[in-house]
Design a protein around this motif. Structure first.
Motif, short mmCIF file in Angstrom:
data_model
loop_
_atom_site.label_atom_id
_atom_site.label_comp_id
_atom_site.label_asym_id
_atom_site.label_seq_id
_atom_site.Cartn_x
_atom_site.Cartn_y
_atom_site.Cartn_z
N PHE A 219 0.89 -1.28 0.15
CA PHE A 219 0.04 0.10 -0.02
C PHE A 219 0.78 1.16 0.09
O PHE A 219 2.02 1.11 0.55
N LYS A 220 0.40 2.24 -0.49
CA LYS A 220 1.08 3.56 -0.47
C LYS A 220 1.16 4.50 0.59
O LYS A 220 2.01 5.35 0.90
N ASP A 221 0.57 4.07 1.61
CA ASP A 221 0.26 4.78 2.94
C ASP A 221 1.80 4.61 3.47
O ASP A 221 2.11 3.51 3.71
N ILE A 222 2.50 5.68 4.16
CA ILE A 222 3.72 5.59 4.33
C ILE A 222 3.79 6.60 5.29
O ILE A 222 3.40 7.96 5.22
N ILE A 223 5.00 6.69 6.23
CA ILE A 223 5.41 7.35 7.29
C ILE A 223 5.96 8.77 6.46
O ILE A 223 6.89 8.57 5.72
N CYS A 224 5.66 9.89 7.06
CA CYS A 224 6.19 11.10 6.44
C CYS A 224 7.75 11.27 6.98
O CYS A 224 8.02 11.43 8.03
N ALA A 225 8.82 11.35 6.15
CA ALA A 225 10.19 11.35 6.44
C ALA A 225 10.57 12.88 6.63
O ALA A 225 11.60 13.23 7.11
N GLY A 226 9.71 13.79 6.10
CA GLY A 226 9.95 15.24 6.44
C GLY A 226 9.75 15.85 7.55
O GLY A 226 10.20 16.98 7.82
N ARG A 271 12.88 18.00 2.81
CA ARG A 271 14.21 17.39 3.73
C ARG A 271 14.87 16.72 2.76
O ARG A 271 16.46 16.72 2.97
N MET A 272 14.73 16.25 1.54
CA MET A 272 15.38 15.81 0.50
C MET A 272 16.50 16.86 0.11
O MET A 272 17.72 16.63 -0.15
N ALA A 273 15.86 18.42 -0.07
CA ALA A 273 16.82 19.41 -0.55
C ALA A 273 17.79 19.57 0.89
O ALA A 273 19.00 19.96 0.23
N ASP A 274 17.34 19.77 1.83
CA ASP A 274 18.06 20.13 2.80
C ASP A 274 19.18 19.04 3.28
O ASP A 274 20.33 19.56 3.43
N GLU A 275 19.03 17.93 2.98
CA GLU A 275 20.06 16.93 3.14
C GLU A 275 20.77 16.64 1.79
O GLU A 275 21.82 15.66 2.01
N GLY A 276 20.52 17.04 0.67
CA GLY A 276 21.06 16.76 -0.47
C GLY A 276 20.83 15.49 -0.97
O GLY A 276 21.82 14.71 -1.34
N LEU A 277 19.50 15.09 -0.76
CA LEU A 277 19.32 13.70 -1.43
C LEU A 277 18.74 13.71 -2.71
O LEU A 277 18.06 14.47 -2.90
N LYS A 278 19.11 12.74 -3.78
CA LYS A 278 18.93 12.94 -5.15
C LYS A 278 17.57 12.29 -5.35
O LYS A 278 17.05 12.79 -6.34
N ASN A 279 16.90 11.39 -4.68
CA ASN A 279 15.83 10.82 -4.92
C ASN A 279 15.14 10.21 -3.54
O ASN A 279 15.79 10.28 -2.62
N GLU A 280 14.04 9.44 -3.70
CA GLU A 280 13.09 9.35 -2.55
C GLU A 280 13.69 7.80 -2.02
O GLU A 280 13.70 7.59 -0.88
N ASN A 281 14.47 7.05 -2.87
CA ASN A 281 15.16 5.83 -2.27
C ASN A 281 16.47 6.36 -1.36
O ASN A 281 16.37 5.76 -0.36
N GLU A 282 17.03 7.55 -1.77
CA GLU A 282 18.02 7.94 -0.74
C GLU A 282 17.21 8.56 0.74
O GLU A 282 18.00 8.28 1.52
N LEU A 283 16.26 8.98 0.38
CA LEU A 283 15.36 9.40 1.58
C LEU A 283 15.24 8.42 2.46
O LEU A 283 15.21 8.45 3.70
N GLN A 284 14.76 7.26 1.88
CA GLN A 284 14.51 6.05 2.86
C GLN A 284 15.72 5.57 3.68
O GLN A 284 16.06 5.31 4.79
N GLY A 285 16.96 5.46 2.85
CA GLY A 285 18.21 5.28 3.29
C GLY A 285 18.47 6.36 4.44
O GLY A 285 19.01 5.83 5.74
N TRP A 286 18.38 7.48 4.23
CA TRP A 286 18.56 8.55 5.25
C TRP A 286 17.58 8.42 6.80
O TRP A 286 18.29 8.30 7.81
N PHE A 287 16.41 8.08 5.99
CA PHE A 287 15.53 7.65 7.17
C PHE A 287 15.95 6.51 8.24
O PHE A 287 15.70 6.86 9.36
N ILE A 288 16.13 5.73 7.64
CA ILE A 288 16.56 4.27 8.45
C ILE A 288 17.74 4.66 9.07
O ILE A 288 18.18 4.43 10.37
N ASN A 289 18.97 5.49 8.48
CA ASN A 289 20.10 5.73 9.42
C ASN A 289 19.92 6.65 10.36
O ASN A 289 20.39 6.46 11.65
#
Length: 473
Positions: A219-226, A271-289
């Protein structure tokens, strides 16, 4: 007299003569023996040696198997044994269908006899939140209840509910510890979070209203990482989880997390712009980290499913549980790996798809980073103990043998020994031996019948459910 042991030992030397099974057992500690390993000598007296209490526990289990086979007179024997992998795990999913405390204890008991040393407990998902939390009571008042069950052949609008109190969770942890088994809770994030988001709506992207799911799926429902408040709430919940679960690992899920909501969420994009993340997959990596860094401060280590690797920025100190195409994904992965190969270790699929021989003959050592295995039973289509035991056993037994020792007997020998020793394990609803390895011409029809009977389409379900009944009769 030939002795059969499961898991088969690393070294066994049979000697002449017998020793009475009532002979006093002598215990010796020897730091030269590998962790969890043991040495057994039966030669007029019975001596068990180990460097740890876990090793002695496994030695006693091996001795009980010998006594079960041999009765009053035990053949004299020398056994040396130690595990191949330090992580030997099975997973139970309590979210799709709630598993009672007694049934969990029963599974722990079975698996402890097989020398599994980790119970991976899947406790949060789209279909339910199963942990009592004092910090946010909504999680059990709202998140543990769903309005229906639409899982293939099971189609109804009955309320399905259930959660484990703190007392019950601690009871299960203590029970597992008595059997030298760690307990790893899984708090699935950022996806598979509908029960969480229904309970705490402010964790969703853009204030989206989310319902607890009554059917299987992604499902598309997902925790907000921003949103920064997301982390305040997650850390609060994790603090409480860490108080309950005292072992070293927390599993953060990370699987099957579609990103459309992140793509359309201003907070996530910022959040992606602030952390210099190129895409949403990188955002997930950043989130888990970030979650892992917080847990490290509490002395915890983190496990995540292999989807968290997609961004290429997952911290190397996070253990990755590989379930889909682990051999390919592990090639350039520096992280420690737990192998849960879907095509060999997922026990919730029919024996026609994953026969016992396929499980037994698989080598999980796909590279030097593998620390162990995890065999899951997901419960979308598992409604009760009888179904669960039937699907898990003897496949869990095959996984246990591979996890414990690289040198194992030929499959035909293993299969015979499992048949003989099944009464020792006391598994009431294990699959019958003639069902373990369906003939080649039956496998494809069996797979088709399974997926047909759990189809979301009613006509297909009726057709294939009828065929299944005819086949059974």
């Amino acid at each position: 007299m030939k002795i059969s042991l499961i898991p088969a030992p690393e070294k066994i030397v049979c000697k002449s003569g017998f020793t009475g099974n009532e002979t006093e057992i002598k215990i010796r500690y020897d730091n030269a023996i590998p962790p969890e390993g043991f040495v057994m000598d039966i030669n007029g007296e019975i001596t068990l040696k180990a460097s740890s209490d876990a090793g002695l526990f496994y030695a006693r289990g091996a001795l009980e198997q010998i006594k079960f086979q041999c009765g009053k007179n035990l053949p004299n024997v020398h056994i040396e044994d130690s595990p191949r992998f330090s992580h030997r795990s099975f997973m139970l999913d309590s979210c799709r269908h709630f598993i009672s405390v007694s049934d969990i204890k029963r599974m722990i008991t079975y698996c402890a006899k097989l020398r599994f040393n980790v119970f991976h407990w899947h406790l949060t998902d789209d279909q339910g939140w199963r942990m009592e939390m004092d910090c946010r009571r909504e999680l059990i008042n709202t998140g543990s209840v769903r309005k229906g069950n639409h899982f293939g052949a099971e189609q109804n609008d009955k309320i399905h509910s259930g959660y484990y109190t703190k007392e019950q969770m601690r009871e299960i942890i203590a029970f597992a510890h008595e059997k030298h088994m760690q307990v790893i809770p899984e708090f699935d994030m950022p996806g598979h979070a509908s029960a969480l988001l229904k309970s705490i709506p402010e964790l969703a992207c853009c204030g989206k209203k989310v319902e607890i799911k009554t059917k299987p799926g992604i499902f598309k429902d997902i925790i907000c990482a921003g949103n920064e408040k997301t982390y305040e709430t997650l850390f609060l919940i994790l603090d409480e989880i860490c108080e309950i679960f005292t072992d070293e690992y927390i599993h953060l899920g990370g699987d099957e997390a579609p990103k459309p909501q992140w793509q359309n969420c201003p907070d996530c994009q910022k959040r992606m712009a602030d952390e210099g993340l190129k895409n949403e997959n990188e955002l997930q990596g950043w989130f888990i980290n970030r979650i892992a860094d917080y847990l490290a401060g509490k002395g915890k280590k983190v496990i995540t499913w292999n989807e968290s690797l997609k961004g290429g920025n997952l911290a190397e100190n996070i253990t990755v549980q590989m379930w889909m195409d682990p051999k390919r994904l592990s090639k350039n992965c520096p992280n420690r790996i737990i192998n849960s190969d879907f095509f060999h270790y997922y026990a919730d699929y029919p024996y026609a798809m994953t026969p016992l021989k396929k499980v037994y003959c698989y080598d999980p050592q796909i590279n030097e980073n593998v620390i162990g295995v995890d065999t899951p039973i997901w419960t979308e289509y598992i409604e009760n103990r009888k179904q669960m035991e039937y699907m898990c056993f003897p496949r869990f037994i095959a996984t246990a043998q591979t996890a414990w020792s690289k040198s194992k007997p030929p499959y035909a020998v293993f299969k015979k020994e499992v048949s003989e020793l099944m009464p020792y394990f006391g598994i009431k609803y294990a699959a019958a031996s003639d069902e373990w390895d369906p003939k080649a011409y039956k496998r494809l029809p069996g797979i088709i019948r399974h997926f047909g009977s759990v189809s979301p389409y009613e006509k297909a379900r009726k057709i294939f459910t009828k065929k299944n009944r005819q086949e059974t009769n």
